[in-house]
Scaffold this motif. Structure first.
Motif, PDB file in Angstrom:
ATOM      1  N   GLU A  54       6.673 -24.934  11.264  1.00 53.69           N
ATOM      2  CA  GLU A  54       6.132 -23.758  10.578  1.00 53.69           C
ATOM      3  C   GLU A  54       6.311 -22.544  11.479  1.00 53.69           C
ATOM      4  O   GLU A  54       6.039 -22.607  12.682  1.00 53.69           O
ATOM      5  CB  GLU A  54       4.654 -23.977  10.280  1.00 53.69           C
ATOM      6  CG  GLU A  54       3.984 -22.923   9.453  1.00 53.69           C
ATOM      7  CD  GLU A  54       2.546 -23.278   9.139  1.00 53.69           C
ATOM      8  OE1 GLU A  54       1.645 -22.503   9.517  1.00 53.69           O
ATOM      9  OE2 GLU A  54       2.321 -24.348   8.520  1.00 53.69           O
ATOM     10  N   LEU A  55       6.792 -21.444  10.913  1.00 51.66           N
ATOM     11  CA  LEU A  55       7.028 -20.225  11.681  1.00 51.66           C
ATOM     12  C   LEU A  55       6.639 -19.028  10.825  1.00 51.66           C
ATOM     13  O   LEU A  55       7.039 -18.930   9.660  1.00 51.66           O
ATOM     14  CB  LEU A  55       8.500 -20.113  12.084  1.00 51.66           C
ATOM     15  CG  LEU A  55       8.898 -18.870  12.883  1.00 51.66           C
ATOM     16  CD1 LEU A  55       8.237 -18.887  14.261  1.00 51.66           C
ATOM     17  CD2 LEU A  55      10.420 -18.780  13.017  1.00 51.66           C
ATOM     18  N   SER A  56       5.850 -18.109  11.399  1.00 48.30           N
ATOM     19  CA  SER A  56       5.444 -16.904  10.667  1.00 48.30           C
ATOM     20  C   SER A  56       5.637 -15.668  11.541  1.00 48.30           C
ATOM     21  O   SER A  56       5.596 -15.745  12.777  1.00 48.30           O
ATOM     22  CB  SER A  56       3.990 -17.007  10.211  1.00 48.30           C
ATOM     23  OG  SER A  56       3.110 -16.986  11.320  1.00 48.30           O
ATOM     24  N   TYR A  57       5.844 -14.523  10.853  1.00 49.30           N
ATOM     25  CA  TYR A  57       6.053 -13.257  11.568  1.00 49.30           C
ATOM     26  C   TYR A  57       5.647 -12.111  10.645  1.00 49.30           C
ATOM     27  O   TYR A  57       5.998 -12.108   9.455  1.00 49.30           O
ATOM     28  CB  TYR A  57       7.517 -13.105  11.984  1.00 49.30           C
ATOM     29  CG  TYR A  57       7.781 -11.885  12.837  1.00 49.30           C
ATOM     30  CD1 TYR A  57       7.413 -11.861  14.181  1.00 49.30           C
ATOM     31  CD2 TYR A  57       8.374 -10.747  12.280  1.00 49.30           C
ATOM     32  CE1 TYR A  57       7.651 -10.743  14.964  1.00 49.30           C
ATOM     33  CE2 TYR A  57       8.615  -9.621  13.053  1.00 49.30           C
ATOM     34  CZ  TYR A  57       8.250  -9.622  14.395  1.00 49.30           C
ATOM     35  OH  TYR A  57       8.470  -8.517  15.167  1.00 49.30           O
TER      36      TYR A  57
ATOM     37  N   THR B  61       3.157 -10.695   5.954  1.00 50.73           N
ATOM     38  CA  THR B  61       3.424 -11.788   6.874  1.00 50.73           C
ATOM     39  C   THR B  61       4.270 -12.838   6.161  1.00 50.73           C
ATOM     40  O   THR B  61       3.882 -13.349   5.110  1.00 50.73           O
ATOM     41  CB  THR B  61       2.116 -12.433   7.376  1.00 50.73           C
ATOM     42  OG1 THR B  61       1.356 -11.450   8.086  1.00 50.73           O
ATOM     43  CG2 THR B  61       2.409 -13.604   8.305  1.00 50.73           C
ATOM     44  N   VAL B  62       5.425 -13.131   6.743  1.00 46.80           N
ATOM     45  CA  VAL B  62       6.362 -14.094   6.163  1.00 46.80           C
ATOM     46  C   VAL B  62       6.223 -15.417   6.909  1.00 46.80           C
ATOM     47  O   VAL B  62       6.234 -15.454   8.140  1.00 46.80           O
ATOM     48  CB  VAL B  62       7.809 -13.583   6.255  1.00 46.80           C
ATOM     49  CG1 VAL B  62       8.768 -14.585   5.620  1.00 46.80           C
ATOM     50  CG2 VAL B  62       7.940 -12.220   5.600  1.00 46.80           C
ATOM     51  N   LYS B  63       6.092 -16.503   6.165  1.00 50.39           N
ATOM     52  CA  LYS B  63       5.961 -17.834   6.765  1.00 50.39           C
ATOM     53  C   LYS B  63       6.977 -18.785   6.141  1.00 50.39           C
ATOM     54  O   LYS B  63       7.134 -18.826   4.926  1.00 50.39           O
ATOM     55  CB  LYS B  63       4.547 -18.382   6.546  1.00 50.39           C
ATOM     56  CG  LYS B  63       4.325 -19.785   7.129  1.00 50.39           C
ATOM     57  CD  LYS B  63       2.958 -20.344   6.759  1.00 50.39           C
ATOM     58  CE  LYS B  63       1.845 -19.576   7.451  1.00 50.39           C
ATOM     59  NZ  LYS B  63       0.520 -20.216   7.199  1.00 50.39           N
TER      60      LYS B  63
ATOM     61  N   PHE C  21      -0.096 -10.690   2.022  1.00 50.99           N
ATOM     62  CA  PHE C  21      -0.134  -9.234   2.138  1.00 50.99           C
ATOM     63  C   PHE C  21      -1.398  -8.697   1.487  1.00 50.99           C
ATOM     64  O   PHE C  21      -1.963  -9.332   0.586  1.00 50.99           O
ATOM     65  CB  PHE C  21       1.099  -8.615   1.458  1.00 50.99           C
ATOM     66  CG  PHE C  21       1.338  -9.105   0.068  1.00 50.99           C
ATOM     67  CD1 PHE C  21       0.827  -8.422  -1.034  1.00 50.99           C
ATOM     68  CD2 PHE C  21       2.079 -10.258  -0.158  1.00 50.99           C
ATOM     69  CE1 PHE C  21       1.042  -8.882  -2.320  1.00 50.99           C
ATOM     70  CE2 PHE C  21       2.308 -10.719  -1.449  1.00 50.99           C
ATOM     71  CZ  PHE C  21       1.790 -10.037  -2.525  1.00 50.99           C
ATOM     72  N   PRO C  22      -1.858  -7.506   1.923  1.00 58.58           N
ATOM     73  CA  PRO C  22      -2.996  -6.869   1.247  1.00 58.58           C
ATOM     74  C   PRO C  22      -2.526  -6.213  -0.043  1.00 58.58           C
ATOM     75  O   PRO C  22      -1.422  -5.666  -0.115  1.00 58.58           O
ATOM     76  CB  PRO C  22      -3.462  -5.824   2.272  1.00 58.58           C
ATOM     77  CG  PRO C  22      -2.229  -5.493   3.048  1.00 58.58           C
ATOM     78  CD  PRO C  22      -1.421  -6.763   3.109  1.00 58.58           C
ATOM     79  N   LEU C  23      -3.372  -6.300  -1.064  1.00 64.70           N
ATOM     80  CA  LEU C  23      -3.068  -5.690  -2.355  1.00 64.70           C
ATOM     81  C   LEU C  23      -4.319  -4.953  -2.812  1.00 64.70           C
ATOM     82  O   LEU C  23      -5.295  -5.588  -3.230  1.00 64.70           O
ATOM     83  CB  LEU C  23      -2.643  -6.749  -3.369  1.00 64.70           C
ATOM     84  CG  LEU C  23      -2.247  -6.249  -4.760  1.00 64.70           C
ATOM     85  CD1 LEU C  23      -1.028  -5.335  -4.664  1.00 64.70           C
ATOM     86  CD2 LEU C  23      -1.954  -7.417  -5.695  1.00 64.70           C
TER      87      LEU C  23
END
Length: 394
Positions: free
Chosen positions: A267-270, A276-278, A326-328
Motif C-alpha cells: 500500500e502506498l499513498s501520497y 490523497t492518492v492511495k 479529499f475534502p468536499l
C-alpha cells in the motif's frame, strides 16, 4: 489486649474496604452510544432487494480502580448492545429465516458485548480476563468487525506488556468468538482454542514493525484450523506513506487438507494538494484447493465495501485498487476502484466502485453516507449497496 487489637484491626480493614468501594463507585463512568443505519442491498439474480433499518444502543460501564499495591489495581468493564429493527424486517439477518431477501447481517436482540476484569500490574503491564474487544494491527486478521451493528468480541485472557515506549507485546488465549450473527442462532459463536501473539516495535514514530503468530483450533469449523505467521511494516517519508505485509498460513490441528499458502499486501499513498492518492495491491494465495483465509478479520475494511469476498474463494484473491480521499465542502469524501482476480487459474472475478461521504456536525453527532457498485464477471452477481448512518455520542 489481643482481643482489642484484633477488633481494631478488623475495624480498620472494614473501613479500608468501605473506602475502596466508595472510591470505585465515585470513579466509575457510564457512557451511551446510539447508531442508526439504513442499509439497502440490490443484487441481480433470484434474491429480492433487502432493506434494513436498525438502531444500535450501547451502554458501557467502566468501574473505578481498586488499588492493590503501588501501581497495581483491578477494575471492571461491562458493555451491552441492543439492536432494534425500526420499521419492517425486509432482509435476511441470518437468523430470521427470510432467505428470499439478500443478506444484511444485523440481527436484532440484546447482547453482552464485553464483560471483563482488568488487572494493572505496574505501569507497563495489563491483564484482561473475560469477554473483550480485540483489534490487532490493522484488523486484517483479528478485529471487532465494528461496521456491523453487533460487534465481534472474544472470551479469554489477554496480556499487554510494554517494554519502554518502543516495544509492545500482545498475547491472548481465547476459547470463543462472539460473532456478528448473534446473539442467537447457530452462527452466534465459534468455539475452539485460539492463541494469538503480536509484537510491535516502533523504530521511529513514522516507522513501525509488527510480527505476529495466530494459531486457530476450531471445534466445529475444522477446515479453518490453521497457523498463520507474518510481518507488517508501516513507514512514512517525504509525504509518502506505505505498508508492506507478508504472511504464511498452514493447516493445523485437525484440518482435513494439507496446505501452505501465502499473503502479501502493498500500500502506498501520497498527497497531491488536497487529494490523497492511495494504491493497494493485495494477494491471498491459493494452491487451487485451499485459499488463505482470515475468519476473524474486520473484513468490511478490505476488498471493497460490497463484501463479495468475506470468505476467500477457493482459487484465492488478487486485488488492485486505487483510492482518492479529499475534502468536499465541509465533508470528507473518498472514491475507490477495485479490480478482483483469482490467484490461481487466472480468473477475473469482477470490479467494484465505492464512495463515502462523512460529516461531523459536532463532537456528538456524525453522519455517513456510503455506496458500493460491484460488477461481476465470473464471481457472484452484480450488486449495489447503499448506506446512510447517524451516530450520536452524548
Amino acid at each position: 489486649m489481643k482481643r482489642a487489637l484484633l477488633l481494631a484491626s478488623l475495624a480498620l480493614s472494614e473501613a479500608a474496604f468501605a473506602d475502596g468501594i466508595n472510591q470505585i463507585w465515585q470513579d466509575s463512568s457510564l457512557k451511551w452510544n446510539f447508531r442508526y443505519r439504513l442499509e439497502q442491498v440490490q443484487p441481480d439474480g433470484p434474491l429480492e432487494d433487502a432493506l434494513a433499518s436498525t438502531l444500535r444502543s450501547r451502554l458501557t460501564v467502566n468501574t473505578g480502580k481498586w488499588t492493590l499495591a503501588s501501581n497495581q489495581s483491578i477494575s471492571a468493564l461491562i458493555e451491552a448492545d441492543h439492536v432494534a429493527v425500526i420499521g419492517g424486517e425486509t432482509y435476511n439477518n441470518t437468523v430470521n429465516g427470510l432467505s428470499k431477501y439478500a443478506t444484511i447481517a444485523d440481527p436484532d436482540g440484546l447482547d453482552l458485548n464485553q464483560a471483563a476484569l482488568l488487572f494493572k500490574a505496574g505501569d507497563s503491564s495489563q491483564i484482561t480476563l473475560g469477554r473483550q474487544r480485540l483489534n490487532f494491527g490493522d484488523q486484517r486478521f483479528i478485529g471487532s468487525v465494528g461496521w456491523r451493528q453487533n460487534e465481534q468480541t472474544f472470551d479469554g485472557i489477554r496480556l499487554t506488556q510494554s517494554f519502554g515506549s518502543a516495544v509492545q507485546l500482545d498475547l491472548a488465549s481465547l476459547h470463543n468468538a462472539n460473532r456478528v450473527f448473534g446473539p442467537d442462532g447457530t452462527n452466534a459463536d465459534l468455539h475452539g482454542r485460539f492463541n494469538l501473539a503480536q509484537a510491535q516495535w516502533m523504530v521511529k514514530p513514522e516507522h513501525v514493525l509488527q510480527g505476529y503468530f495466530y494459531d486457530l483450533d476450531f471445534d466445529s469449523l475444522i477446515a479453518r484450523s490453521s497457523s498463520t505467521s507474518g510481518l507488517d511494516y508501516k513507514g512514512a517519508a517525504q509525504g509518502f506513506k506505505w505498508q508492506l505485509a507478508l504472511a504464511n498460513q498452514q493447516d493445523a490441528h485437525l484440518a482435513p487438507t494439507n496446505y501452505n499458502v501465502s499473503y502479501q499486501r502493498m500500500e502506498l499513498s501520497y498527497p497531491l494538494g488536497k487529494v490523497t492518492v492511495k494504491g493497494i495491491a493485495e494477494r491471498l494465495g491459493s494452491d487451487g484447493k485451499v485459499a488463505f483465509q482470515t475468519p476473524f478479520a474486520t473484513l468490511h475494511a478490505f476488498n471493497g465495501f460490497a463484501d463479495m469476498f468475506l470468505t476467500t474463494p477457493v482459487n484465492g484473491l488478487r486485488e488492485h485498487a486505487v483510492q482518492l480521499a479529499f475534502p468536499l465542502l465541509k465533508t470528507k469524501a473518498t472514491v475507490s476502484w477495485h479490480r478482483f482476480n483469482s490467484d490461481y487459474a487466472d480468473i477475473h472475478y469482477g470490479n467494484e466502485i465505492g464512495a463515502t461521504l462523512a460529516y461531523e456536525v459536532n463532537p456528538q453527532w456524525q453522519l455517513l453516507g456510503k455506496v458500493a457498485f460491484y460488477q461481476a464477471d465470473k464471481f457472484q452477481a452484480d450488486t449495489r449497496k447503499f448506506w446512510w448512518m447517524v451516530t450520536y455520542q452524548p
